[in-house]
Write a protein that holds these residues in place. Structure first.
Motif, PDB file in Angstrom:
ATOM      1  N   ALA A 126      25.453 -13.867  15.481  1.00 30.94           N
ATOM      2  CA  ALA A 126      26.342 -14.650  16.346  1.00 30.94           C
ATOM      3  C   ALA A 126      25.760 -14.777  17.755  1.00 30.94           C
ATOM      4  O   ALA A 126      25.809 -15.850  18.363  1.00 30.94           O
ATOM      5  CB  ALA A 126      27.724 -14.016  16.389  1.00 30.94           C
ATOM      6  N   GLN A 127      25.204 -13.681  18.277  1.00 30.43           N
ATOM      7  CA  GLN A 127      24.581 -13.720  19.595  1.00 30.43           C
ATOM      8  C   GLN A 127      23.379 -14.664  19.594  1.00 30.43           C
ATOM      9  O   GLN A 127      23.208 -15.481  20.502  1.00 30.43           O
ATOM     10  CB  GLN A 127      24.127 -12.319  20.001  1.00 30.43           C
ATOM     11  CG  GLN A 127      23.243 -12.252  21.249  1.00 30.43           C
ATOM     12  CD  GLN A 127      23.997 -12.446  22.545  1.00 30.43           C
ATOM     13  OE1 GLN A 127      25.238 -12.405  22.544  1.00 30.43           O
ATOM     14  NE2 GLN A 127      23.294 -12.632  23.635  1.00 30.43           N
ATOM     15  N   GLY A 128      22.546 -14.554  18.565  1.00 27.10           N
ATOM     16  CA  GLY A 128      21.381 -15.420  18.473  1.00 27.10           C
ATOM     17  C   GLY A 128      21.761 -16.883  18.395  1.00 27.10           C
ATOM     18  O   GLY A 128      21.153 -17.741  19.050  1.00 27.10           O
ATOM     19  N   ALA A 129      22.789 -17.195  17.601  1.00 27.16           N
ATOM     20  CA  ALA A 129      23.238 -18.578  17.467  1.00 27.16           C
ATOM     21  C   ALA A 129      23.780 -19.110  18.788  1.00 27.16           C
ATOM     22  O   ALA A 129      23.508 -20.259  19.167  1.00 27.16           O
ATOM     23  CB  ALA A 129      24.303 -18.670  16.374  1.00 27.16           C
ATOM     24  N   ALA A 130      24.542 -18.274  19.497  1.00 21.34           N
ATOM     25  CA  ALA A 130      25.091 -18.693  20.793  1.00 21.34           C
ATOM     26  C   ALA A 130      23.980 -18.970  21.796  1.00 21.34           C
ATOM     27  O   ALA A 130      24.045 -19.935  22.577  1.00 21.34           O
ATOM     28  CB  ALA A 130      26.030 -17.617  21.331  1.00 21.34           C
ATOM     29  N   MET A 131      22.932 -18.144  21.775  1.00 17.41           N
ATOM     30  CA  MET A 131      21.808 -18.350  22.690  1.00 17.41           C
ATOM     31  C   MET A 131      21.057 -19.632  22.356  1.00 17.41           C
ATOM     32  O   MET A 131      20.619 -20.363  23.250  1.00 17.41           O
ATOM     33  CB  MET A 131      20.876 -17.141  22.649  1.00 17.41           C
ATOM     34  CG  MET A 131      21.495 -15.875  23.232  1.00 17.41           C
ATOM     35  SD  MET A 131      20.455 -14.393  23.093  1.00 17.41           S
ATOM     36  CE  MET A 131      19.157 -14.762  24.287  1.00 17.41           C
ATOM     37  N   ILE A 132      20.911 -19.914  21.073  1.00 18.62           N
ATOM     38  CA  ILE A 132      20.232 -21.147  20.672  1.00 18.62           C
ATOM     39  C   ILE A 132      21.026 -22.373  21.102  1.00 18.62           C
ATOM     40  O   ILE A 132      20.474 -23.344  21.643  1.00 18.62           O
ATOM     41  CB  ILE A 132      19.992 -21.151  19.151  1.00 18.62           C
ATOM     42  CG1 ILE A 132      18.817 -20.215  18.804  1.00 18.62           C
ATOM     43  CG2 ILE A 132      19.724 -22.559  18.623  1.00 18.62           C
ATOM     44  CD1 ILE A 132      18.573 -20.028  17.328  1.00 18.62           C
ATOM     45  N   VAL A 133      22.328 -22.346  20.891  1.00 16.95           N
ATOM     46  CA  VAL A 133      23.172 -23.488  21.242  1.00 16.95           C
ATOM     47  C   VAL A 133      23.152 -23.752  22.749  1.00 16.95           C
ATOM     48  O   VAL A 133      23.136 -24.907  23.192  1.00 16.95           O
ATOM     49  CB  VAL A 133      24.619 -23.257  20.751  1.00 16.95           C
ATOM     50  CG1 VAL A 133      25.564 -24.299  21.338  1.00 16.95           C
ATOM     51  CG2 VAL A 133      24.676 -23.301  19.230  1.00 16.95           C
TER      52      VAL A 133
END
Length: 258
Positions: A126-133
């Protein structure tokens, strides 16, 4: 191959694809999500950190970056256990030269190592996805690189979290530290294959000896940056029953029910 395509386009009078890309376009937006849970001892955590630093400075990684369509990538890093360690987050850096890679690796090398309880792979995804977005860059590919030594036992279930990230166009790859039994039937690499990784070309790479970690990280980064397919020996493990993706949560609960 990309250089050949660009040459053919030039000869045909077409504008090369790379020339059409903007300053914020990169070959890949890559998030390194690194497990620092207390199931690893201090020596293992130290060697793991050194493995990432070494891989980021290595010639093969630099050549993979500069050999891409745009010749640059965006990279970020954080460590996680039961939750993301706030002080471990290194926000997005553009890498297009050897000096850029060395600077990023040096910043990582200077960070203190902090271990925490529990294991929440779902939180890491979830953290990785938020950073990508939220990244200021536009990536041809978007990848979360998760390394860990255990099953999800905290936070949200991992499989639905993985599925949401994949639906958003994110690829999740795994590097499993299999230095000791994880409690996952069939092995931690199979658990990652069934429950953690996802997206086109996703793969899991197991590490059985801590001294092999640096080479494994370098191999994984090169594959992720170049976009090349993983070898047949690195990937989803077929012909075995599907893994119970809640096995970690059940094992953790069993400890308190005894």
């Amino acid at each position: 191959m990309l250089a050949t395509i660009a040459m053919l386009l030039t000869l045909s009078g077409a504008t090369p694809v790379a020339a059409q890309l903007g300053a914020s376009d990169v070959d890949v937006k890559l998030v390194l999500a690194v497990d620092t849970s207390r199931s690893m001892d201090q020596e293992e955590v130290r060697i793991q950190r050194e493995g990432y630093v070494e891989a980021l400075k290595h010639r093969e990684f630099i050549e993979a970056v500069t050999g891409g369509l745009t010749g640059r990538i965006a990279i970020s890093y954080f460590e996680w256990a039961g939750y993301v360690v706030p002080d471990s987050v290194i926000d997005w850096h553009l890498i297009e030269t050897e000096q850029d890679a060395i600077a990023f690796a040096s910043k990582l090398e200077q960070r203190p190592i902090i271990t925490q309880r529990r294991t929440s792979i779902s939180t890491a995804i979830a953290q990785g996805a938020a950073m990508i977005v939220s990244s200021p860059y536009s990536g041809i590919r978007q990848v979360i690189d998760v390394s860990g030594d255990g099953t999800n036992n905290s936070g949200n279930p991992v499989a639905p979290t993985r599925d949401k990230a994949v639906e958003a166009g994110i690829i999740i790859n795994g590097l499993t530290l299999m230095l000791r039994p994880s409690g996952a039937p069939g092995g931690l690499d199979k658990y990652y294959a069934d429950c953690v990784i996802g997206g086109p070309g996703s793969f899991v790479l197991p590490v059985y000896k801590i001294e092999d970690f640096a080479v494994a990280v370098r191999r994984k980064l090169v594959l992720e940056v170049s976009g090349l397919p993983a070898s047949p020996t690195v990937g989803k493990i077929a012909d075995q029953p599907a893994t119970d993706c809640m096995i970690g949560e059940r094992q953790w609960q069993d400890m308190f029910d005894r």
